[in-house]
Every structure is written in C-alpha cells, then in structure tokens.
Design a protein around this motif. Structure first.
Motif, PDB file in Angstrom:
ATOM      1  N   ILE A   1       0.815  -1.219   0.000  1.00  8.86           N
ATOM      2  CA  ILE A   1       0.000   0.000   0.000  1.00  8.86           C
ATOM      3  C   ILE A   1       0.850   1.271   0.000  1.00  8.86           C
ATOM      4  O   ILE A   1       0.317   2.372   0.072  1.00  8.86           O
ATOM      5  CB  ILE A   1      -0.981   0.025   1.192  1.00  8.86           C
ATOM      6  CG1 ILE A   1      -0.234   0.152   2.527  1.00  8.86           C
ATOM      7  CG2 ILE A   1      -1.864  -1.216   1.190  1.00  8.86           C
ATOM      8  CD1 ILE A   1      -1.177   0.346   3.729  1.00  8.86           C
ATOM      9  N   THR A   2       2.176   1.109  -0.086  1.00  7.67           N
ATOM     10  CA  THR A   2       3.057   2.277  -0.164  1.00  7.67           C
ATOM     11  C   THR A   2       3.658   2.376  -1.561  1.00  7.67           C
ATOM     12  O   THR A   2       3.968   1.360  -2.196  1.00  7.67           O
ATOM     13  CB  THR A   2       4.196   2.215   0.870  1.00  7.67           C
ATOM     14  OG1 THR A   2       5.080   1.139   0.542  1.00  7.67           O
ATOM     15  CG2 THR A   2       3.636   2.006   2.267  1.00  7.67           C
ATOM     16  N   ALA A   3       3.852   3.606  -2.023  1.00  5.71           N
ATOM     17  CA  ALA A   3       4.342   3.826  -3.387  1.00  5.71           C
ATOM     18  C   ALA A   3       5.858   3.789  -3.487  1.00  5.71           C
ATOM     19  O   ALA A   3       6.404   3.793  -4.599  1.00  5.71           O
ATOM     20  CB  ALA A   3       3.823   5.166  -3.910  1.00  5.71           C
ATOM     21  N   GLY A   4       6.555   3.796  -2.353  1.00  6.65           N
ATOM     22  CA  GLY A   4       7.998   3.623  -2.373  1.00  6.65           C
ATOM     23  C   GLY A   4       8.805   4.843  -2.749  1.00  6.65           C
ATOM     24  O   GLY A   4       9.975   4.723  -3.122  1.00  6.65           O
ATOM     25  N   TYR A   5       8.211   6.024  -2.636  1.00  8.53           N
ATOM     26  CA  TYR A   5       8.963   7.233  -2.945  1.00  8.53           C
ATOM     27  C   TYR A   5       9.772   7.700  -1.738  1.00  8.53           C
ATOM     28  O   TYR A   5       9.402   7.446  -0.589  1.00  8.53           O
ATOM     29  CB  TYR A   5       8.021   8.362  -3.380  1.00  8.53           C
ATOM     30  CG  TYR A   5       7.433   8.135  -4.750  1.00  8.53           C
ATOM     31  CD1 TYR A   5       8.155   8.448  -5.894  1.00  8.53           C
ATOM     32  CD2 TYR A   5       6.156   7.604  -4.884  1.00  8.53           C
ATOM     33  CE1 TYR A   5       7.612   8.233  -7.150  1.00  8.53           C
ATOM     34  CE2 TYR A   5       5.606   7.371  -6.147  1.00  8.53           C
ATOM     35  CZ  TYR A   5       6.344   7.695  -7.271  1.00  8.53           C
ATOM     36  OH  TYR A   5       5.813   7.471  -8.517  1.00  8.53           O
TER      37      TYR A   5
ATOM     38  N   ALA B   1       5.206  12.874  -8.642  1.00  9.53           N
ATOM     39  CA  ALA B   1       4.189  11.835  -8.446  1.00  9.53           C
ATOM     40  C   ALA B   1       2.867  12.388  -7.942  1.00  9.53           C
ATOM     41  O   ALA B   1       1.825  11.745  -8.084  1.00  9.53           O
ATOM     42  CB  ALA B   1       4.716  10.770  -7.483  1.00  9.53           C
ATOM     43  N   PHE B   2       2.884  13.577  -7.339  1.00  4.97           N
ATOM     44  CA  PHE B   2       1.620  14.197  -6.922  1.00  4.97           C
ATOM     45  C   PHE B   2       0.737  14.448  -8.139  1.00  4.97           C
ATOM     46  O   PHE B   2      -0.468  14.190  -8.118  1.00  4.97           O
ATOM     47  CB  PHE B   2       1.895  15.520  -6.206  1.00  4.97           C
ATOM     48  CG  PHE B   2       2.299  15.390  -4.769  1.00  4.97           C
ATOM     49  CD1 PHE B   2       1.346  15.441  -3.765  1.00  4.97           C
ATOM     50  CD2 PHE B   2       3.624  15.229  -4.419  1.00  4.97           C
ATOM     51  CE1 PHE B   2       1.705  15.335  -2.425  1.00  4.97           C
ATOM     52  CE2 PHE B   2       4.003  15.124  -3.092  1.00  4.97           C
ATOM     53  CZ  PHE B   2       3.044  15.173  -2.094  1.00  4.97           C
ATOM     54  N   LYS B   3       1.330  14.979  -9.175  1.00  4.12           N
ATOM     55  CA  LYS B   3       0.557  15.354 -10.365  1.00  4.12           C
ATOM     56  C   LYS B   3       0.071  14.146 -11.152  1.00  4.12           C
ATOM     57  O   LYS B   3      -0.953  14.210 -11.838  1.00  4.12           O
ATOM     58  CB  LYS B   3       1.389  16.269 -11.267  1.00  4.12           C
ATOM     59  CG  LYS B   3       1.645  17.654 -10.701  1.00  4.12           C
ATOM     60  CD  LYS B   3       2.356  18.542 -11.716  1.00  4.12           C
ATOM     61  CE  LYS B   3       2.502  19.975 -11.203  1.00  4.12           C
ATOM     62  NZ  LYS B   3       3.401  20.079 -10.048  1.00  4.12           N
ATOM     63  N   THR B   4       0.806  13.047 -11.071  1.00  5.50           N
ATOM     64  CA  THR B   4       0.412  11.857 -11.825  1.00  5.50           C
ATOM     65  C   THR B   4      -0.416  10.878 -10.999  1.00  5.50           C
ATOM     66  O   THR B   4      -0.708   9.770 -11.458  1.00  5.50           O
ATOM     67  CB  THR B   4       1.670  11.146 -12.371  1.00  5.50           C
ATOM     68  OG1 THR B   4       2.591  10.893 -11.294  1.00  5.50           O
ATOM     69  CG2 THR B   4       2.356  12.015 -13.418  1.00  5.50           C
ATOM     70  N   GLY B   5      -0.810  11.280  -9.798  1.00  7.39           N
ATOM     71  CA  GLY B   5      -1.734  10.491  -8.998  1.00  7.39           C
ATOM     72  C   GLY B   5      -1.213   9.139  -8.557  1.00  7.39           C
ATOM     73  O   GLY B   5      -1.902   8.124  -8.676  1.00  7.39           O
ATOM     74  N   LYS B   6       0.001   9.116  -8.009  1.00  8.96           N
ATOM     75  CA  LYS B   6       0.608   7.852  -7.611  1.00  8.96           C
ATOM     76  C   LYS B   6       0.272   7.434  -6.187  1.00  8.96           C
ATOM     77  O   LYS B   6       0.523   6.300  -5.799  1.00  8.96           O
ATOM     78  CB  LYS B   6       2.133   7.941  -7.756  1.00  8.96           C
ATOM     79  CG  LYS B   6       2.605   8.187  -9.182  1.00  8.96           C
ATOM     80  CD  LYS B   6       2.175   7.065 -10.118  1.00  8.96           C
ATOM     81  CE  LYS B   6       2.746   7.272 -11.517  1.00  8.96           C
ATOM     82  NZ  LYS B   6       2.271   6.224 -12.459  1.00  8.96           N
ATOM     83  N   PHE B   7      -0.291   8.348  -5.383  1.00  8.33           N
ATOM     84  CA  PHE B   7      -0.632   8.008  -4.003  1.00  8.33           C
ATOM     85  C   PHE B   7      -1.746   8.913  -3.510  1.00  8.33           C
ATOM     86  O   PHE B   7      -1.971   9.996  -4.045  1.00  8.33           O
ATOM     87  CB  PHE B   7       0.585   8.098  -3.087  1.00  8.33           C
ATOM     88  CG  PHE B   7       1.430   9.324  -3.297  1.00  8.33           C
ATOM     89  CD1 PHE B   7       1.068  10.550  -2.776  1.00  8.33           C
ATOM     90  CD2 PHE B   7       2.602   9.238  -4.037  1.00  8.33           C
ATOM     91  CE1 PHE B   7       1.854  11.676  -2.969  1.00  8.33           C
ATOM     92  CE2 PHE B   7       3.408  10.359  -4.236  1.00  8.33           C
ATOM     93  CZ  PHE B   7       3.028  11.576  -3.701  1.00  8.33           C
TER      94      PHE B   7
END
Length: 449
Positions: A267-271, A283-289
């Motif tokens: 459930i974590t995106a690993g950034y 990643a905020f703009k591309t909806g990764k989390f």
C-alpha cells in the motif's frame, strides 16, 4: 523537523512547507568574541555589514518565496544586508556545518540546526562553539513552547538556539481518490475511523487498495509512515541520557512493525519524500498516491507539488496520534564577525510577529507561544484546501506534543532506518528481517563509536 530534509519550491499563499535551493554554505566569519550582553535591536553603529544566514531547504524568511523578512529587516536596519547561504539537503547541510565548526571557519553568522541534530549540537565539543542566548539581552526561553528551548539546552544550562518552527503532524489525503475507493472523504469521519490507532490507519489503507484508482497506492512512502508513527511515540531513538536505545525502544519497534506491514501489504508507493531527483514531487501530479503523512511544513508541499489541478481535491485530517516531526533552531557561532548583530537578527526572526508572518505566507507552524495564540494563526484557512481549519488543526496539535528525548545520533539513525532499511524493502524487495539486520549493522558501523 525530525526529518533532515526540507525541500521544493514554495507555495505563494498560506500554507507551504520547506522549499529547496541549491547553493552551498559560504564562508563569512572570522575570529570574534561572542556571548556578551546584546542590544536586542541590533548593532549600535552605522557600519555597513552583511549578515549571512546558513540554512537548509527554506525557512520562509526569504524575499522571493517567503515572508520577505530579510527586506523588512533591512528597512529597519539600513546598514545591514542579509544573505542566505542555503543548502537544499538537510543531511548535506549538517555534515558541512559540523566540518566548519571543527575547523572554526567557513561559518555563517547564523546557522540553522534541525531538531534531529540538536542533540548532537548541544554536546560540549560543539555547543561551546555557539553563543549562549541566556547571556543575550532580551532573551526569554519562556517565549517558546516548553519543550522547544529545552531541546536546545546543554547539560550545564546554556541555550544555544532560538526556536523557529515546530512540526505537529496530520494526514493529508486526496478526497477524490478516497471517494473512488469507496471510503469516507470527511476529515472528521476519517479521524473517527482510525480513532487514535495507527493500526486502524494501515487497515484503512488495505481497504483503500482493494478499490484504488489504477496505478495509485494508499501512501506515498513507508519511510514517511515510519517517521510519523515514531513521532507520536514517547520512546524513540535515545533515552534521557542520550544513549541510543533504538534496538530496544518500544516506539521504534511500533513504527518499524507498522510501516513495514504497510510496505509488505503493497500500500506504499515507495517514494523518498523530498528526494533531490524530484520523483516524489512529480508523483503528486500523476496520482501515484492518496495520502501523505503531513507535519505542518509538509502541507504546502502538497499544494505546490499537486498544482492547480489538485486544488480542492486534498484535505487535512488529524492523525491517529499527534507527534512532532520537525522544527529547527537558529544558532550564532561565536567566531562570527558580527555576533552582536547576528543574535539580534536571530531573536527578531523568531519573535511573535515574524513567526506569524511566516505562517501566514509559508505555513511553518510557530514555536513561539504568543504566535500560536495569535488570531491570525488560529483562524487561518487556505483556499487550496477549502473549509479546512489549517491554523486551528496545527496550532492545537503543537500545544499537545510531549516530545521524546533527543540524542546526539538520532538524525543519523533515522536516515539509516528510513533510507537504508524501509526503502530497501520498497525498492529491492528485501525482507523485513533482513532489512533490520542491515540497519543494525550499518548503525554499528557508521554511528556507534
């Protein structure tokens, strides 16, 4: 902040976090005596001088993206020009500062110290390099939150720094993503759902992931979860005597177990939060989390990184448990050319009026008690988060925090656990047990002397 990095470009309204610049610390000092009684209004002569402020990320003082405090101070003191010596990465900044302190050269007139390293800065070998603010006219330790100046106080009672911001925590979440996953979007309903329990927060994340929008994870970072969870624990890296107890600390175990559970559950995106390559920001703009654990200085980064498309989609809720993740101090090296003027500037920057202005413009929650109680802070909202009582949420949280002891090596241990432990699991699929073994080995090799 307990995290060592503050970064990215600042938002120009209300709540923003810590924006990055990339210049290196420049030398600006020579031998001079320090620690004498000071005129709190600044220098008494009309000599044209330049004061250098060494910091990392951004403290919201600058004239371009911040509260324009340097320009304001120049108007009050026309003979004084302020130059910011900024380093984007907090760890790099601290490593350089330690080196300059050892060499007693290359220091700025004012040096910022992040809370994760204040425990090391108050040790005698470094603390004796800084002015004791208790000897400076006009200094009042009671002006700040009770725990703030305690953190900057040496064993023999010297105060080596004045408090800038605090780092009370919250949860920033994408309401649109929550709605698509079939979860509540109201901040009060969510706070009730996790009801003071980080395990319930993780469980909600697993529920979110079952119906998550394509390509989206519940949380941006296992490391971010670890930091927020640990910030809310009474036992962290060190005991009251500064001895490392990370390997027996109930708080570290709780934060490790829960954050690695989230990693293993996918459930974590690993950034890496605040990473220099800007992958996290993009990643905020591309909806990764859908969620970010948000100390007060992080909220503005959500705004800045999400951009116009995210306006009205993000909100802020109280976390399962409040903690302090962040905050810094301004210290004055004794070796500076202009110690008297530097101590005056440091006190002015951290006075009520200036901390209120920084919060209004930049979002860094004051550690000055009078500033926290100011109506301008209590009533602040931000059109990017419509209807969210930003000021009330964070100012209230700041007053409830009882921080854990801070030891000399806390910042180093944190970096090893989060970057070399949890991120190793996320990036390389390392098992939880193996990752912890690697953490212990690296701490013994790099930290414990």
């Amino acid at each position: 902040m307990r995290t060592s990095g503050r970064t990215r470009k600042a938002a120009v309204i209300a709540v923003a976090g810590l924006a990055a610049c990339a210049t290196l610390i420049t030398g600006c000092s020579s031998d001079s005596d320090g620690g004498s009684k000071d005129d709190s209004k600044g220098g008494s002569s009309n000599e044209k001088i330049t004061l250098h402020v060494g910091d990392f990320g951004s403290f919201g003082y600058d004239d371009k993206n911040g509260a324009a405090l340097y320009a304001e101070y120049h108007k009050l003191h026309p003979n004084i020009t302020i130059v910011e010596d900024n380093v984007s990465d907090g760890q790099q900044y601290w490593d350089k500062l330690k080196l300059h302190l050892t060499q007693n050269s290359g220091l700025s007139d004012i040096q910022a110290i992040e809370v994760g390293y204040i425990g090391l800065a108050i040790q005698p070998n470094l603390a004796n390099k800084f002015v004791d603010f208790k000897t400076v006219q006009g200094f009042d330790a009671n002006a700040w939150l009770p725990y703030k100046e305690t953190q900057a106080t040496t064993g023999d009672g010297k105060v080596i720094g004045v408090g800038t911001d605090a780092g009370p925590t919250a949860i920033c979440y994408n309401k649109d993503a929550f709605a698509k996953a079939g979860l509540p979007t109201d901040r009060d309903q969510l706070a009730a759902a996790w009801n003071g329990d980080w395990q319930k927060f993780i469980d909600l994340g697993k529920q979110f992931q079952k119906n998550a929008p394509k390509g989206m994870k519940f949380s941006d970072s296992g490391s971010g979860l670890f930091n927020a969870i640990l910030a809310s624990q009474k036992d962290q890296y060190s005991d009251a005597n500064g001895k490392l107890i990370y390997d027996s600390s109930p708080g570290v175990k709780t934060a490790w177990d829960l954050s690695t559970e989230a990693v293993e559950a996918g459930i974590t995106a690993g950034y890496q939060q605040l990473d220099p390559q800007n992958a996290w920001s993009a990643a905020f703009k591309t909806g990764k989390f859908a969620t970010v654990t948000c100390p007060s200085w992080m909220v503005g980064l959500v705004q800045t990184n999400s951009g116009d498309a995210g306006k009205g989609k993000w909100d802020v809720a109280t976390p399962p448990q409040v903690g302090n993740w962040g905050g810094s101090f301004l210290a004055v090296p004794k070796s500076g050319k202009h110690v008297k003027e530097a101590t005056a500037l440091a006190q002015w920057l951290t006075a009520k009026e200036q901390e209120v202005k920084v919060f209004q413009k930049f979002g860094n929650i004051p550690s000055n008690v009078a500033a926290l109680d100011d109506p301008a802070v209590q009533s602040l909202t931000n059109p990017y988060f419509p209807g969210t009582p930003i000021g009330k949420i964070f100012a209230g949280a700041a007053k409830t925090i009882t921080p854990a002891p801070i030891g000399p090596w806390d910042g180093n241990v944190k970096d090893i656990i989060t970057k070399n432990g949890i991120m190793d699991m996320e990036k390389r699929g390392t098992s939880k047990d193996k990752a912890w073994q690697n953490v212990v080995s690296q701490i013994k090799d790099k930290v414990v002397q």
